[in-house]
Design an enzyme around this catalytic site. Structure first.
Site, mmCIF file in Angstrom:
data_model
loop_
_atom_site.group_PDB
_atom_site.id
_atom_site.type_symbol
_atom_site.label_atom_id
_atom_site.label_comp_id
_atom_site.label_asym_id
_atom_site.label_seq_id
_atom_site.Cartn_x
_atom_site.Cartn_y
_atom_site.Cartn_z
ATOM 1 N N HIS A 60 0.886 -1.161 0.000
ATOM 2 C CA HIS A 60 0.000 0.000 0.000
ATOM 3 C C HIS A 60 0.927 1.214 0.000
ATOM 4 O O HIS A 60 1.369 1.669 1.061
ATOM 5 C CB HIS A 60 -0.888 0.031 1.240
ATOM 6 N N ARG A 84 -5.936 1.206 12.255
ATOM 7 C CA ARG A 84 -6.668 1.469 11.026
ATOM 8 C C ARG A 84 -7.386 2.817 11.080
ATOM 9 O O ARG A 84 -7.428 3.545 10.072
ATOM 10 C CB ARG A 84 -7.672 0.348 10.755
ATOM 11 N N TYR A 123 -6.141 1.008 -3.033
ATOM 12 C CA TYR A 123 -7.551 1.178 -2.686
ATOM 13 C C TYR A 123 -7.988 2.622 -2.444
ATOM 14 O O TYR A 123 -9.173 2.858 -2.176
ATOM 15 C CB TYR A 123 -7.941 0.311 -1.491
ATOM 16 N N ARG A 211 -15.069 -9.034 4.326
ATOM 17 C CA ARG A 211 -15.927 -8.080 5.028
ATOM 18 C C ARG A 211 -16.249 -6.853 4.169
ATOM 19 O O ARG A 211 -17.200 -6.137 4.448
ATOM 20 C CB ARG A 211 -15.285 -7.643 6.344
ATOM 21 N N HIS A 274 -1.762 -12.435 4.072
ATOM 22 C CA HIS A 274 -1.698 -12.682 5.512
ATOM 23 C C HIS A 274 -2.121 -14.113 5.832
ATOM 24 O O HIS A 274 -1.283 -14.909 6.241
ATOM 25 C CB HIS A 274 -2.518 -11.674 6.313
ATOM 26 N N ASP A 325 3.873 -4.432 2.587
ATOM 27 C CA ASP A 325 2.560 -4.032 3.073
ATOM 28 C C ASP A 325 2.498 -2.563 3.472
ATOM 29 O O ASP A 325 2.456 -1.676 2.634
ATOM 30 C CB ASP A 325 2.163 -4.957 4.219
#
Length: 461
Positions: A60, A84, A123, A211, A274, A325
């Site tokens: 990311h 987060r 994203y 999710r 992961h 990551d």
């Protein structure tokens, strides 16, 4: 096509170390010949042992500018979920210009650290108010430009993100920049496909997580991607956190990996990022389907995720690779060291990920991660073999951690005994030299632009 070449006294081929290896590649940067026991002739000589470049299978990019900004206790018990929330606040301030500057520096860092390609799990799609840019591909294009300018290979993985939790919970306000409909995502992929091909980049899809993508959307997106490119890679975050596992069980009666394997066409195109919390049966079933495990050891440690059971995965023949990551650490060898050490701490053993075929743990780790990373990237970057990209690095044989050692010990010395990047001397991507004497040509200018972009992003709004 014209051919370029390099002679290495020692080179790490897929089967192990070989002597007097002549590498020859065409103008497209694809290896046409890898000959051991060769004569150098007029070929330039590598300044040290040659190793295959490492694919970084999970990135990311924007989070590199966030590294170090959450290392304080903000709650009585900090977790992935509190991290987060802070990350979302940072993501809300990203602009196309800052993303390109951050990613360019990150990719320069990756190259200097032994990575020759990156899978960008992207994203943040829309403007800061959540509305699409006039050009809906604006932020994707910024990442492609950053990769091109730095000279790193890239597989761009636009992320499908639609809900805030299992059961199609509506997205949160701070997720507005991430949200796309399935049709909109497929239109973006159609738009990006010719641009990626022109750059020799890979293009795939990243359903963010179970999710965040309802079952019908997941099925439609995978079907639509396959219609665009039947070989395109698919990456998904899964079973990273125990809360995610518990929530998935409450929603479906099944654990995340179990549900995915029973409801999606998981095969060798898929990378399970992961996959930290699996049952023994899930390890066996996922490996049997051919999926790659995308392990991000320094991020998983930073976030308190847990430890992947690599010996169990390997016992089923599972493929794996590493990613940086969130980029708390940008260092290919450091990820391998953290992976091996996590297994040692868990099992109270040493040299856990070595094998009978490859007893040197550094070499075993490097070769396995290159192969798994190449599979996850969906690009021909699987090592020093005919038909693969000429992606490789040169170790500094005069480095104090390596000097005088037998060649078989050099990668273990690099991973466990050097400063991890200090023993890397030179690096090529697609037959083009990008790092010389440890430095990328853009090092100074890209670093300055990164610092400026980070300062603007964290400034009070």
């Amino acid at each position: 096509m014209s051919t370029t070449m390099l002679f290495a006294e020692n080179a790490l081929l897929p089967g192990g170390w070989a002597r007097d290896v002549l590498l020859q590649w065409d103008a497209a940067g694809r290896l046409q010949s890898v000959a051991a026991g060769a004569v150098a002739g007029s070929a330039p000589r590598a300044a040290g042992p040659v190793i295959p470049g490492m694919p970084n299978l999970h990135s990311h990019a924007f989070q590199r500018a966030f590294a170090g900004l959450t290392e304080y206790r903000g709650e009585s018990q900090d977790s992935f979920w509190s991290w987060r929330n802070l990350m979302y606040r940072f993501a809300a301030q990203i602009t196309p210009e800052s993303l390109e500057a951050i990613a360019t520096w990150l990719y320069v860092e990756m190259l200097e650290a032994g990575y020759t390609s990156v899978c960008e799990f992207h994203y943040v799609h829309h403007d800061r108010d959540g509305r699409p840019y006039a050009d809906d591909a604006t932020l994707s294009l910024a990442l492609l430009r950053a990769a091109r300018n730095a000279g790193i290979g890239i597989t761009l993985l636009p992320v499908l993100y639609q809900t805030s939790g299992f059961g199609a919970k509506p997205p949160r306000a701070d997720q507005a920049r991430f949200i796309r409909s399935t049709d909109n995502m497929l239109a973006l992929l159609e738009r990006l496909a010719p641009l990626a091909r022109a750059q020799c980049a890979g293009l795939g899809l990243a359903p963010h997580s179970l999710r965040a993508v309802p079952p019908d959307s997941l099925a439609a997106a995978v079907q639509g991607l396959t219609a665009i490119d039947a070989r395109a890679p698919i990456h998904i975050h899964i079973a990273e956190q125990t809360q995610e596992v518990d929530d998935c069980v409450a929603w479906s009666g099944q654990r995340p990996v179990q549900w995915l394997l029973e409801n999606a066409p998981v095969d060798a195109r898929w990378c399970l990022v992961h996959a930290t919390h699996m049952t023994p049966q899930e390890y066996a079933d996922a490996a049997r389907r051919g999926a790659v495990a995308g392990i991000c050891p320094t991020t998983e440690a930073n976030l308190g995720d847990g430890i992947f059971d690599m010996p169990r995965w390997q016992s089923h023949g599972g493929a794996w690779g590493v990613g940086s990551d969130s980029h708390a650490c940008v260092n290919a060898a450091e990820e391998l060291l953290a992976l091996e050490y996590s297994q040692r701490l868990s099992l109270r053993q040493r040299n856990v990920l070595a094998s009978a075929a490859q007893p040197q743990v550094g070499t075993a780790l490097w070769l396995a991660s290159v192969q798994g990373g190449a599979q996850a990237a969906g690009r021909p970057i699987g090592g020093l073999a005919v038909g693969q990209q000429a992606d490789f690095a040169v170790l500094d044989a005069a480095h104090i951690a390596l000097a005088g050692l037998p060649v078989e010990s050099l990668l273990s010395a690099h991973v466990f005994g050097s400063h991890r990047t200090s023993a890397l001397r030179d690096l090529w991507v697609g037959g083009v030299q990008r790092v010389a004497a440890g430095r990328h040509a853009l090092h100074e200018s890209a670093a300055a632009a990164f610092v400026q972009a980070r300062a603007a992003t964290i400034a009070p709004q």
